[in-house]
Design an enzyme around this catalytic site. Structure first.
Site: not given
Length: 258
Positions: A45, A163
């Site tokens: 990514d 997160s």
């Protein structure tokens, strides 16, 4: 007459990605990025974000089909060498408009950077950051005491934003997430969901005593006094995915991961 489409092949510097690139080079004639109609990106990514940022800087944007040779690979397809032409022909395309951050430092320098996933403000020292948050030029939070705060796109909502306990935003929802990072005051504020037309401004209170950095994806600006963040509609990026692993479905399914 040669009707083969112009593809560029880019790979991260890892041994695995370089070996995969070697395996693909013999399959067709590849062109340089400046001449390409499409990019095949091999890596994780982080490398995908590097490729997209490079195109934003060059102001020449073409679709990218990534194959995962990294760790998570949320923005990538499965790595395999067979049937690449067929996969490209069947691929679903997703347009993603990045954020544009304009940061002003304590010394008065102004820096503009794009962000595909998120723009985040983070405290630089042991002391909490004190921030003033404005929405469309109106102060909506006079003082947010926290480790930081971030503005996320739908494409980035399953990354740092998730997160930090931020919401997952469906692709194409037309929304942005404004998410605090370890908020101390107001302790129970969990952030806000904003229309993508919103302009977010965050001013650092006592920027010298409590220094704060701004990060646009992977690029950091130290000692900022203020940032302005908004969607950049003039710089839409195109990600390509196998139909069975499309980005919109991946984002939706992240809501059911326990």
């Amino acid at each position: 007459m040669n009707t083969e489409k112009k593809w560029a092949l880019l790979a991260s510097p890892t041994d695995e990605a370089q070996a995969a690139a070697d395996a693909l080079r013999s399959q067709r004639d590849w062109v340089e990025l400046d001449d390409a109609e499409l990019v095949i990106a091999l890596g994780g990514d982080g490398f995908m974000l590097q490729v997209q940022h490079a195109m934003l800087e060059d102001a020449r944007i073409v679709p990218v089909f990534g194959m995962n040779l990294g760790t998570v690979g949320f923005l990538m397809n499965e790595w395999r060498t067979d049937g690449l032409d067929e996969r490209i022909a069947r691929a679903k395309r997703f347009s993603v408009s990045p954020l544009r951050m304009e940061a002003e430092t304590i010394e008065g320098q102004r820096i503009k950077l794009p962000a595909i996933n998120e723009v985040s403000l983070l405290r630089e020292t042991r002391q909490t950051a004190k921030l003033e948050v404005s929405l469309n030029d109106r102060v909506v939070m006079a003082e947010l005491v926290c480790d930081g705060v971030l503005v996320s796109t739908p494409a980035g909502s399953t990354a740092y934003n998730l997160s930090a306990q931020g919401p997952i935003l469906p692709l194409g929802s037309g929304l942005l997430a404004l998410t605090p990072i370890s908020p101390f005051r107001p302790r129970r504020w969990r952030g806000a969901i904003l229309p993508e037309t919103a302009s977010v401004s965050i001013r650092v209170l006592d920027a010298v005593k409590r220094p704060v950095s701004a990060v646009a994806d992977q690029r950091e600006v130290r000692d900022v006094r203020k940032i302005d963040v908004a969607i950049d509609r003039a710089a839409a990026l195109t990600f390509m995915f196998d139909p069975e692993h499309a980005l919109d479905d991946r984002i939706t399914m992240e809501q059911f991961v326990v």
